[in-house]
Scaffold this active site. Structure first.
Site, mmCIF file in Angstrom:
data_model
loop_
_atom_site.group_PDB
_atom_site.id
_atom_site.type_symbol
_atom_site.label_atom_id
_atom_site.label_comp_id
_atom_site.label_asym_id
_atom_site.label_seq_id
_atom_site.Cartn_x
_atom_site.Cartn_y
_atom_site.Cartn_z
ATOM 1 N N SER A 7 -2.765 -8.407 2.993
ATOM 2 C CA SER A 7 -2.969 -7.639 4.827
ATOM 3 C C SER A 7 -3.509 -9.106 5.129
ATOM 4 C CB SER A 7 -3.827 -6.629 4.353
ATOM 5 O OG SER A 7 -4.016 -5.242 3.833
ATOM 6 N N ARG A 10 -0.790 -5.738 -7.967
ATOM 7 C CA ARG A 10 0.230 -6.934 -7.336
ATOM 8 C C ARG A 10 0.679 -7.766 -8.291
ATOM 9 N NH1 ARG A 10 -2.356 -8.131 -2.232
ATOM 10 N NH2 ARG A 10 -4.254 -8.847 -4.009
ATOM 11 N N LYS A 18 -17.920 -7.190 6.862
ATOM 12 C CA LYS A 18 -16.306 -7.533 7.504
ATOM 13 C C LYS A 18 -15.461 -7.023 8.529
ATOM 14 C CE LYS A 18 -12.316 -6.283 4.818
ATOM 15 N NZ LYS A 18 -11.600 -6.349 3.290
ATOM 16 N N HIS A 58 0.683 -1.346 0.298
ATOM 17 C CA HIS A 58 -0.179 -0.110 0.515
ATOM 18 C C HIS A 58 0.844 0.927 0.011
ATOM 19 C CE1 HIS A 58 -3.231 -2.327 2.306
ATOM 20 N NE2 HIS A 58 -3.617 -2.142 1.083
#
Length: 168
Positions: free
Chosen positions: A133, A95, A41, A17
């Site tokens: 993460s 990514r 979430k 990030h």
């Protein structure tokens, strides 16, 4: 003034990030980091903790120019919040090819709903490509060293959080 809008859950903020955030500051006069809040979430860190992490990293990156960074939340469509803050463009980090496939689909949908907002893709550095993460949380939960993957203040927070969970 060019305003970049960079959205995510940032739970936690990783060096990947951070790569993207650095790129944002090259492209924009101001960067709005928007933390998505989703009722379904469950997050490891509270919204306030994530704001503190991002704000501290911004101060470390920018020093006296830390007013170029704004951190806020959103729980509606990303494009609605981006419009609300006057964003010039949306930032998405990539990514790998899997990210590209997903993000191209999202950029297409966002482009139909908000044609005035371009999506800009920023690739992660080689060292940041493998970082997620989710993996960082898993490593930390098992007592592993996450310092190669997150800023030091976040590594300490992860260690503390999981140390108390493990009863150490």
């Amino acid at each position: 003034m060019k305003i970049a809008f960079y959205a995510g859950s940032f739970d936690p903020l990783t060096n990947g990030h951070l790569d993207v955030l650095k790129g944002c500051f090259v492209l924009a006069d101001k960067v709005v980091v928007a933390i998505g809040l989703q009722a379904n979430k469950k997050t490891l860190f509270s919204f306030e903790e994530r704001v503190d992490f991002i704000t501290q990293v911004g101060k470390d990156l920018l020093g006296a120019d830390s007013n170029r960074l704004q951190v806020l939340s959103f729980n509606n469509l990303l494009i609605e919040k981006a419009r609300e803050v006057g964003a010039s463009f949306l930032i998405r980090g990539l990514r790998d090819g899997t990210d590209l496939d997903y993000e191209m689909q999202m950029a297409g949908m966002n482009g139909i709903m908000a044609p005035e907002l371009q999506t800009v893709f920023l690739p992660a550095s080689v060292s940041g490509r493998a970082i997620t993460s989710t993996l960082v949380r898993q490593i930390a939960s098992m007592g592993g060293d996450v310092t190669p993957f997150v800023p030091s203040n976040i590594a300490q927070a992860l260690h503390s959080k999981f140390q108390s969970v493990r009863g150490e």
